[in-house]
Design a protein around this motif. Structure first.
Motif, short mmCIF file in Angstrom:
data_model
loop_
_atom_site.label_atom_id
_atom_site.label_comp_id
_atom_site.label_asym_id
_atom_site.label_seq_id
_atom_site.Cartn_x
_atom_site.Cartn_y
_atom_site.Cartn_z
N GLU A 1 91.64 -47.35 2.54
CA GLU A 1 92.92 -47.96 2.19
C GLU A 1 93.84 -47.89 3.40
O GLU A 1 94.07 -46.81 3.95
CB GLU A 1 93.56 -47.21 1.02
CG GLU A 1 94.90 -47.79 0.61
CD GLU A 1 95.48 -47.03 -0.57
OE1 GLU A 1 95.29 -47.49 -1.70
OE2 GLU A 1 96.09 -45.97 -0.33
N TRP A 2 94.32 -49.05 3.81
CA TRP A 2 95.32 -49.12 4.87
C TRP A 2 96.67 -49.34 4.24
O TRP A 2 96.80 -50.10 3.28
CB TRP A 2 95.02 -50.27 5.82
CG TRP A 2 93.94 -49.97 6.81
CD1 TRP A 2 93.35 -48.77 7.06
CD2 TRP A 2 93.32 -50.89 7.70
NE1 TRP A 2 92.42 -48.88 8.04
CE2 TRP A 2 92.37 -50.18 8.45
CE3 TRP A 2 93.47 -52.25 7.93
CZ2 TRP A 2 91.59 -50.78 9.43
CZ3 TRP A 2 92.69 -52.85 8.91
CH2 TRP A 2 91.76 -52.11 9.65
N PRO A 3 97.69 -48.70 4.77
CA PRO A 3 99.02 -48.77 4.17
C PRO A 3 99.67 -50.14 4.36
O PRO A 3 99.35 -50.87 5.30
CB PRO A 3 99.80 -47.71 4.92
CG PRO A 3 99.13 -47.64 6.25
CD PRO A 3 97.68 -47.90 5.98
N ASN A 4 100.57 -50.45 3.46
CA ASN A 4 101.43 -51.62 3.59
C ASN A 4 102.71 -51.13 4.23
O ASN A 4 103.34 -50.23 3.71
CB ASN A 4 101.74 -52.18 2.19
CG ASN A 4 101.45 -53.64 2.09
OD1 ASN A 4 101.08 -54.28 3.06
ND2 ASN A 4 101.62 -54.16 0.90
N MET B 1 96.16 -52.51 1.76
CA MET B 1 94.91 -53.21 1.68
C MET B 1 93.79 -52.19 1.51
O MET B 1 93.78 -51.16 2.17
CB MET B 1 94.69 -54.02 2.96
CG MET B 1 93.33 -54.67 3.00
SD MET B 1 93.08 -55.76 4.41
CE MET B 1 92.50 -54.60 5.62
N GLY C 1 103.27 -55.42 9.31
CA GLY C 1 101.93 -55.84 8.93
C GLY C 1 100.86 -54.87 9.38
O GLY C 1 101.13 -53.81 9.93
N LEU C 2 99.61 -55.23 9.13
CA LEU C 2 98.47 -54.39 9.48
C LEU C 2 98.04 -54.67 10.91
O LEU C 2 97.88 -55.83 11.29
CB LEU C 2 97.30 -54.64 8.53
CG LEU C 2 97.55 -54.28 7.07
CD1 LEU C 2 96.39 -54.77 6.21
CD2 LEU C 2 97.74 -52.80 6.92
#
Length: 77
Positions: free
Chosen positions: A34-37, A1, A41-42
């Motif tokens: 940017e947060w990783p996939n 995301m 989940g986040l």
């Protein structure tokens, strides 16, 4: 995301936890985060305060940060 943090009228300080890294976003400027996939989940968080934002990074990977110019500031995790 991916998401954007923008300072519209006044500069804001964005703090990343748990690393403690801080970046000042000047008025009219922004950061892209940017947060990783990953599995599970986040689990990150975004908290607003009068002094700026605190972004709690998800624990399942590396967060990446860019200035509006495209310069990558840091890879945290």
């Amino acid at each position: 995301m991916r998401f954007m943090v923008e300072a519209s009228k006044i500069p804001i300080t964005v703090t990343f936890e748990p690393s403690g890294a801080e970046y000042v976003v000047e008025s009219g400027d922004h950061l892209i985060i940017e947060w990783p996939n990953g599995p599970g989940g986040l689990l990150g968080s975004v908290e607003h305060s009068p002094d700026g934002l605190v972004i709690g990074e998800p624990g399942n990977g590396l967060s990446r940060i860019w200035r509006s110019s495209g310069e990558e500031l840091s890879i945290l995790g």
